[in-house]
Write a protein that holds these residues in place. Structure first.
Motif, mmCIF file in Angstrom:
data_model
loop_
_atom_site.group_PDB
_atom_site.id
_atom_site.type_symbol
_atom_site.label_atom_id
_atom_site.label_comp_id
_atom_site.label_asym_id
_atom_site.label_seq_id
_atom_site.Cartn_x
_atom_site.Cartn_y
_atom_site.Cartn_z
ATOM 1 N N GLU A 1 -11.695 -11.164 -11.122
ATOM 2 C CA GLU A 1 -12.691 -10.335 -10.447
ATOM 3 C C GLU A 1 -14.062 -10.469 -11.093
ATOM 4 O O GLU A 1 -14.179 -10.775 -12.284
ATOM 5 C CB GLU A 1 -12.263 -8.861 -10.480
ATOM 6 C CG GLU A 1 -12.184 -8.281 -11.886
ATOM 7 C CD GLU A 1 -11.866 -6.805 -11.880
ATOM 8 O OE1 GLU A 1 -12.005 -6.191 -10.816
ATOM 9 O OE2 GLU A 1 -11.494 -6.273 -12.935
ATOM 10 N N ASP B 1 -9.137 -11.940 -5.056
ATOM 11 C CA ASP B 1 -9.968 -10.757 -5.320
ATOM 12 C C ASP B 1 -11.110 -10.738 -4.308
ATOM 13 O O ASP B 1 -11.751 -11.774 -4.082
ATOM 14 C CB ASP B 1 -10.525 -10.799 -6.745
ATOM 15 C CG ASP B 1 -11.199 -9.484 -7.129
ATOM 16 O OD1 ASP B 1 -10.505 -8.593 -7.648
ATOM 17 O OD2 ASP B 1 -12.427 -9.350 -6.896
ATOM 18 N N PRO C 1 -4.861 -8.498 -3.298
ATOM 19 C CA PRO C 1 -5.471 -8.117 -4.573
ATOM 20 C C PRO C 1 -4.521 -8.203 -5.755
ATOM 21 O O PRO C 1 -4.955 -8.183 -6.904
ATOM 22 C CB PRO C 1 -5.918 -6.667 -4.330
ATOM 23 C CG PRO C 1 -4.975 -6.157 -3.289
ATOM 24 C CD PRO C 1 -4.647 -7.331 -2.417
#
Length: 252
Positions: free
Chosen positions: A69, A105, A139
Motif C-alpha cells: 500500500e 491494494d 485487499p
C-alpha cells in the motif's frame, strides 16, 4: 564537543550533505546527452525476448504489482514497482502487446492506470488505452494471490511478471503459471516473497535490485539520477556511521 557528537547534529549534517549530493547529481545528469547502463540485472534483461514472443503471439503480458500500500511501510517498494511498471508497459505498448496489471491494494490502481495511459500516449495511440486493463483483485494478500490466478485461464498470457511487495501468496500466483508452462520473472524485496518464488523461477531479482530495475529497463534520466543518488547517500551514511563510532570511541 559534546554538542557536536549529539545524534541531532549528525542527523542535520547528513541531511545537508544529502541535499548537496542530490542537487549535484541532478545538475550533472541533466548536462549529459545520454544515460549509460547503470546496473546489469539479468532478469530485467531477459524480459525483452518475452515481450518479443508476446508480440508474435498477440497474447497479453500479466504484471502483478502485489499488495503493497501507499502511505504505509511498503510505500518505497510500491513506488519502485510502479517505476518498473512504466518501463514494462512502455515496452509492451511499443510491441503492440496488451498488458494486464493486477493489484492487491486500491491505492495502486490510479498509479498503474496513469502509467498505462501515459504509455499509450507516448506511443501516440491513446485511443487504445483501456482502464480495465488494471484490475484490483482483493485487499487481502492471500485472496489477491488466489484471485489473480484466473487472469491466465480465460486469457492465456505470454509471461507473468511479479514485481513489488509479496509474501507467501506469491506461491499461489506462480504455481498456476508453472502448470501452464508460462515464463515467469520476479522482482521482489520481502524475504517471504523470495522464499515463495525461489522454487518456481530462476529469473528473479530481489532486495535493492527492485529499486534499480526501473533505471535499467527505462534508461530514464530521472530513474538513473535517483539510483546514483541512492548509492552515493548509502556510501555517505556508512562513512558517517564509521566516523561516528571512531569519534565516540576516541571521546570515550
Amino acid at each position: 564537543m559534546s554538542d557536536f557528537l549529539s545524534p541531532t547534529t549528525w542527523g542535520l549534517l547528513f541531511l545537508v550533505i544529502s541535499a548537496a549530493v542530490l542537487i549535484g547529481v541532478m545538475i550533472l545528469h541533466r548536462r549529459r546527452p545520454s544515460v549509460d547502463s547503470i546496473r546489469d540485472i539479468p532478469p530485467i534483461r531477459a524480459l525483452a525476448p518475452q515481450l518479443k514472443r508476446a508480440a508474435e503471439s498477440g497474447e497479453p503480458l500479466h504484471i502483478a504489482l502485489g499488495s503493497g500500500e501507499l502511505g504505509g511501510t511498503d510505500t518505497a517498494s510500491s513506488v519502485a514497482a510502479v517505476q518498473l511498471l512504466e518501463g514494462l508497459v512502455d515496452a509492451a505498448v511499443s510491441y503492440d502487446v496488451p498488458p494486464i496489471v493486477t493489484v492487491g491494494d486500491p491505492t495502486l490502481v490510479p498509479l498503474a492506470q496513469d502509467a498505462l495511459r501515459r504509455a499509450y500516449e507516448r506511443s501516440q495511440v491513446p485511443e487504445f488505452y483501456d482502464p480495465a486493463q488494471v484490475r484490483f483483485v482483493a485487499p487481502s494478500s492471500l485472496v489477491y494471490g488466489a484471485g489473480a490466478i484466473p487472469v491466465g485461464s480465460p486469457e492465456k498470457v505470454t509471461a507473468n511478471v511479479v514485481v513489488g511487495t509479496f509474501g507467501g501468496e506469491a506461491s499461489l500466483l506462480v504455481d498456476f503459471g508453472d502448470q501452464k508452462g508460462t515464463p515467469q520473472t520476479a522482482i521482489v524485496d520481502a524475504v517471504q516473497g523470495i522464499g515463495a518464488l525461489y522454487p518456481s523461477t530462476e529469473r528473479m531479482a530481489f532486495g535493492e535490485e527492485l529499486y534499480a530495475a526501473g533505471a535499467q529497463l527505462t534508461d530514464d534520466k530521472r530513474f538513473a539520477t535517483s539510483l546514483i543518488a541512492q548509492d552515493i547517500l548509502r556510501g555517505l551514511l556508512v562513512l558517517m556511521i564509521v566516523l561516528g563510532a571512531v569519534v565516540a570511541l576516541i571521546g570515550g
